[in-house]
Design an enzyme around this catalytic site. Structure first.
Site, mmCIF file in Angstrom:
data_model
loop_
_atom_site.group_PDB
_atom_site.id
_atom_site.type_symbol
_atom_site.label_atom_id
_atom_site.label_comp_id
_atom_site.label_asym_id
_atom_site.label_seq_id
_atom_site.Cartn_x
_atom_site.Cartn_y
_atom_site.Cartn_z
ATOM 1 N N ARG A 6 -10.676 6.765 4.367
ATOM 2 C CA ARG A 6 -9.642 5.978 3.431
ATOM 3 C C ARG A 6 -9.118 5.886 2.459
ATOM 4 N NH1 ARG A 6 -13.597 1.239 4.814
ATOM 5 N NH2 ARG A 6 -12.014 -0.260 3.546
ATOM 6 N N ARG A 51 -21.555 -1.963 1.581
ATOM 7 C CA ARG A 51 -20.535 -3.287 2.277
ATOM 8 C C ARG A 51 -20.763 -2.708 3.769
ATOM 9 N NH1 ARG A 51 -14.640 -4.281 1.175
ATOM 10 N NH2 ARG A 51 -14.109 -2.548 3.098
ATOM 11 N N ARG A 67 -17.699 -4.302 9.719
ATOM 12 C CA ARG A 67 -16.558 -3.390 10.090
ATOM 13 C C ARG A 67 -16.057 -2.183 10.253
ATOM 14 N NH1 ARG A 67 -12.426 -4.428 4.653
ATOM 15 N NH2 ARG A 67 -11.530 -2.958 5.604
ATOM 16 N N ARG A 95 0.755 -1.090 0.074
ATOM 17 C CA ARG A 95 -0.141 0.229 0.606
ATOM 18 C C ARG A 95 1.009 1.141 -0.062
ATOM 19 N NH1 ARG A 95 -4.877 -2.776 2.582
ATOM 20 N NH2 ARG A 95 -6.611 -1.174 2.002
#
Ligand code: AMP
Length: 189
Positions: A145, A128, A134, A89
């Protein structure tokens, strides 16, 4: 042995497509996010450290995640190939992966980027979040993010281009279409 980096923004479908590639090719799948969530669930010290970053939408420090990745990889043993999902990342992580694999007489065969427009990512992640459980799938953390992706992770496209390993695949449409496009690249390796 084929080592594949599956790459894309949060919500680009890396996990879903990795599962399909595992079924088709018998590759192993390393998702650093899954490894960290398992540590959190198990209530380990590492899990507590990981939560403090994940909940804020921040990346764990490179040195820590690189050690976790190497330990996870070495625990796999011999296999057909490995899909790296969520790692690297950052550029230091990509350099570390290159070195780690070179030390084991192998390397990355391809970096497959799932390209998805930003507004679709937001929508997918918010949806999601309704079922994933999450902690980081909420609107505020998702925005963070996506910022982190743009500033720290997206530069890897150029890095892998310069390595001659970058391939882009359209990351929206049906799962089957996306999967077929990924398989076409893998089969040509
Ligand atoms: P993911 O499931 O790949 O979206 O990862 C969830 C979270 O885990 C990220 O937002 C980071 O906080 C952390 N994480 C996962 N992989 C890495 C990585 N390669 N480097 C740093 N942090 C990571």
């Amino acid at each position: 042995m084929k080592n594949i980096v599956i790459f894309g923004a949060p919500g680009s479908g890396k996990g879903t497509q990795s599962d399909l590639l595992v079924q088709k090719y018998g590759f192993r799948h390393i998702s650093t996010g899954d490894v960290l969530r398992a540590e959190i669930k198990a209530g380990t010290e590492l899990g507590r450290t990981a939560s403090s970053y994940i909940d804020k939408g921040q990346l764990l420090p490179d040195a820590l995640i690189i050690d976790i990745l190497a330990a996870t990889y070495d625990a796999l043993g011999p296999c057909e190939g490995v899909i790296f999902d969520g790692f690297p990342r950052t550029i230091p992580q990509a350099e570390a992966l290159k070195q780690m694999l070179a030390d084991r007489n192998t390397g990355v065969g391809a970096m497959l980027e799932l390209d998805v427009p930003e507004e679709m990512l937001m929508e997918r992640l918010v949806n999601r979040g309704k079922t994933s459980g999450r902690a980081d799938d909420n609107a505020e953390t998702i925005r963070k993010r996506l910022d982190v992706y743009r500033s720290q992770t997206a530069p890897l496209v150029e890095w892998y281009e310069s390595e001659g390993l970058h391939h882009t695949v359209k990351g929206y449409g049906s799962l089957e279409e996306i999967n077929a496009a990924l398989c076409a690249v893998i089969d040509a390796l």
